[in-house]
Design a protein around this motif. Sequence first.
Motif, PDB file in Angstrom:
ATOM      1  N   LYS A 105      73.017 -15.636 110.556  1.00  0.00           N
ATOM      2  CA  LYS A 105      73.725 -16.898 110.742  1.00  0.00           C
ATOM      3  C   LYS A 105      73.419 -17.898 109.638  1.00  0.00           C
ATOM      4  CE  LYS A 105      74.442 -17.017 115.725  1.00  0.00           C
ATOM      5  NZ  LYS A 105      74.094 -17.676 116.998  1.00  0.00           N
ATOM      6  N   ASP A 106      72.199 -17.856 109.105  1.00  0.00           N
ATOM      7  CA  ASP A 106      71.811 -18.816 108.071  1.00  0.00           C
ATOM      8  C   ASP A 106      72.299 -18.420 106.682  1.00  0.00           C
ATOM      9  OD1 ASP A 106      70.077 -16.720 107.436  1.00  0.00           O
ATOM     10  OD2 ASP A 106      68.256 -17.807 107.995  1.00  0.00           O
ATOM     11  N   GLY A 107      72.994 -17.285 106.559  1.00  0.00           N
ATOM     12  CA  GLY A 107      73.544 -16.848 105.285  1.00  0.00           C
ATOM     13  C   GLY A 107      72.538 -16.232 104.331  1.00  0.00           C
ATOM     14  N   VAL A 108      71.279 -16.133 104.735  1.00  0.00           N
ATOM     15  CA  VAL A 108      70.238 -15.555 103.889  1.00  0.00           C
ATOM     16  C   VAL A 108      70.436 -14.038 103.827  1.00  0.00           C
ATOM     17  CG1 VAL A 108      67.734 -15.157 103.732  1.00  0.00           C
ATOM     18  CG2 VAL A 108      68.606 -17.413 104.374  1.00  0.00           C
ATOM     19  N   GLN A 109      70.129 -13.466 102.678  1.00  0.00           N
ATOM     20  CA  GLN A 109      70.242 -12.022 102.504  1.00  0.00           C
ATOM     21  C   GLN A 109      69.336 -11.288 103.500  1.00  0.00           C
ATOM     22  OE1 GLN A 109      68.739 -10.057  98.792  1.00  0.00           O
ATOM     23  NE2 GLN A 109      70.927  -9.744  98.444  1.00  0.00           N
ATOM     24  N   ILE A 110      69.838 -10.211 104.068  1.00  0.00           N
ATOM     25  CA  ILE A 110      69.057  -9.373 104.976  1.00  0.00           C
ATOM     26  C   ILE A 110      68.157  -8.474 104.143  1.00  0.00           C
ATOM     27  CG2 ILE A 110      69.252  -7.425 106.587  1.00  0.00           C
ATOM     28  CD1 ILE A 110      71.772  -8.801 107.687  1.00  0.00           C
ATOM     29  N   LEU A 111      66.927  -8.323 104.595  1.00  0.00           N
ATOM     30  CA  LEU A 111      65.966  -7.452 103.928  1.00  0.00           C
ATOM     31  C   LEU A 111      65.517  -6.394 104.928  1.00  0.00           C
ATOM     32  CD1 LEU A 111      63.930 -10.298 102.187  1.00  0.00           C
ATOM     33  CD2 LEU A 111      65.661  -8.818 101.131  1.00  0.00           C
ATOM     34  N   VAL A 133      64.413   1.517 108.169  1.00  0.00           N
ATOM     35  CA  VAL A 133      63.632   1.567 109.410  1.00  0.00           C
ATOM     36  C   VAL A 133      64.437   0.864 110.499  1.00  0.00           C
ATOM     37  CG1 VAL A 133      61.472   0.885 110.531  1.00  0.00           C
ATOM     38  CG2 VAL A 133      61.464   1.570 108.109  1.00  0.00           C
ATOM     39  N   THR A 134      64.508   1.476 111.690  1.00  0.00           N
ATOM     40  CA  THR A 134      65.221   0.853 112.810  1.00  0.00           C
ATOM     41  C   THR A 134      64.257   0.457 113.920  1.00  0.00           C
ATOM     42  OG1 THR A 134      65.637   2.916 114.006  1.00  0.00           O
ATOM     43  CG2 THR A 134      67.276   2.252 112.346  1.00  0.00           C
ATOM     44  N   CYS A 135      64.732  -0.441 114.773  1.00  0.00           N
ATOM     45  CA  CYS A 135      63.946  -0.920 115.912  1.00  0.00           C
ATOM     46  C   CYS A 135      64.914  -1.198 117.065  1.00  0.00           C
ATOM     47  CB  CYS A 135      63.171  -2.187 115.524  1.00  0.00           C
ATOM     48  SG  CYS A 135      64.218  -3.590 115.089  1.00  0.00           S
ATOM     49  N   PRO A 136      64.405  -1.528 118.251  1.00  0.00           N
ATOM     50  CA  PRO A 136      65.306  -1.926 119.339  1.00  0.00           C
ATOM     51  C   PRO A 136      66.119  -3.148 118.917  1.00  0.00           C
ATOM     52  CG  PRO A 136      63.119  -1.467 120.193  1.00  0.00           C
ATOM     53  CD  PRO A 136      63.004  -1.466 118.690  1.00  0.00           C
ATOM     54  N   MET A 148      68.920  -1.270 115.798  1.00  0.00           N
ATOM     55  CA  MET A 148      69.322  -2.068 114.642  1.00  0.00           C
ATOM     56  C   MET A 148      68.276  -1.900 113.551  1.00  0.00           C
ATOM     57  SD  MET A 148      68.525  -6.009 115.823  1.00  0.00           S
ATOM     58  CE  MET A 148      68.271  -6.753 114.221  1.00  0.00           C
ATOM     59  N   GLY A 149      68.664  -2.221 112.330  1.00  0.00           N
ATOM     60  CA  GLY A 149      67.724  -2.164 111.229  1.00  0.00           C
ATOM     61  C   GLY A 149      66.634  -3.198 111.420  1.00  0.00           C
ATOM     62  N   PHE A 150      65.419  -2.831 111.048  1.00  0.00           N
ATOM     63  CA  PHE A 150      64.312  -3.774 111.134  1.00  0.00           C
ATOM     64  C   PHE A 150      64.435  -4.748 109.972  1.00  0.00           C
ATOM     65  CE2 PHE A 150      60.064  -5.038 109.765  1.00  0.00           C
ATOM     66  CZ  PHE A 150      59.774  -5.856 110.834  1.00  0.00           C
ATOM     67  N   ILE A 151      64.597  -6.043 110.288  1.00  0.00           N
ATOM     68  CA  ILE A 151      64.821  -7.082 109.284  1.00  0.00           C
ATOM     69  C   ILE A 151      63.519  -7.814 109.013  1.00  0.00           C
ATOM     70  CG2 ILE A 151      66.082  -9.192 108.730  1.00  0.00           C
ATOM     71  CD1 ILE A 151      68.304  -8.164 110.651  1.00  0.00           C
ATOM     72  N   LEU A 152      63.160  -7.851 107.744  1.00  0.00           N
ATOM     73  CA  LEU A 152      61.970  -8.586 107.303  1.00  0.00           C
ATOM     74  C   LEU A 152      62.344 -10.002 106.892  1.00  0.00           C
ATOM     75  CD1 LEU A 152      60.613  -5.827 104.918  1.00  0.00           C
ATOM     76  CD2 LEU A 152      59.405  -6.639 106.948  1.00  0.00           C
ATOM     77  N   GLU A 153      61.444 -10.930 107.139  1.00  0.00           N
ATOM     78  CA  GLU A 153      61.566 -12.254 106.532  1.00  0.00           C
ATOM     79  C   GLU A 153      61.042 -12.124 105.104  1.00  0.00           C
ATOM     80  OE1 GLU A 153      63.120 -14.688 107.633  1.00  0.00           O
ATOM     81  OE2 GLU A 153      63.104 -14.555 109.815  1.00  0.00           O
ATOM     82  N   LEU A 154      61.508 -12.962 104.203  1.00  0.00           N
ATOM     83  CA  LEU A 154      61.063 -12.902 102.812  1.00  0.00           C
ATOM     84  C   LEU A 154      59.541 -13.005 102.711  1.00  0.00           C
ATOM     85  CD1 LEU A 154      61.842 -12.722  99.844  1.00  0.00           C
ATOM     86  CD2 LEU A 154      62.119 -15.204  99.841  1.00  0.00           C
TER      87      LEU A 154
END
Length: 193
Positions: A105-111, A133-136, A148-154
């Motif tokens: 939602k914040d428009g930041v690139q997904i990692l 890597v996926t997670c629930p 869903m893909g596991f999303i890291l914060e920067l």
Amino acid sequence: MPGRYYLTDPVAGLDNPPRRNIAPGEEVAVITKAGPRLMRWGLIPNGRVNARGRPVLETIINVRSETIFDKSAFEGLRRAVVPASGWYEWTGQKGRKQPWRISRKDGVQILFAAVFDVWKAPGGQEVPQVATVTCPPSADVIDIHHRMGFILELSDVPTWLDADESKASTLLKPFPDGRLFVEKADDVDWNST
């Protein structure tokens, strides 16, 4: 998940044009501890053999977060990050599936957290390869897909890339609810990249 994603922003240090439809088997932008590079999306675990002792050439595009540090097939893999602008999922019956586009939602690139190695093909060719890597799923995605893909914060990227397994594993939890945007993706040409 993800089975298809898109990347419309450049990755520093790589010549990667915008792509609206990235599929398994294609060359993708990957960030490693040593820097950015291109790799094939799809991992053939090195050393896997079938009951007859022949190499198993099954490609894995996603690795479950719950077993990434436990399964022998993933021993020796190094950690990486796959940048994305978003990804796609489908719902509905075969032949009439509805595509959905998911982004932050914040428009930041997904990692996306990922793992990689270099596969040594028969004949000696070396192929850099990566799997996400996926997670629930978070509450934003649960009605569309069970993973869903596991999303890291920067700020978590250095820990994911460089920390020991016990510290890296503390990051493996679903992305917080309410932070992803889900919309119909009827405008995508699924035959082009």
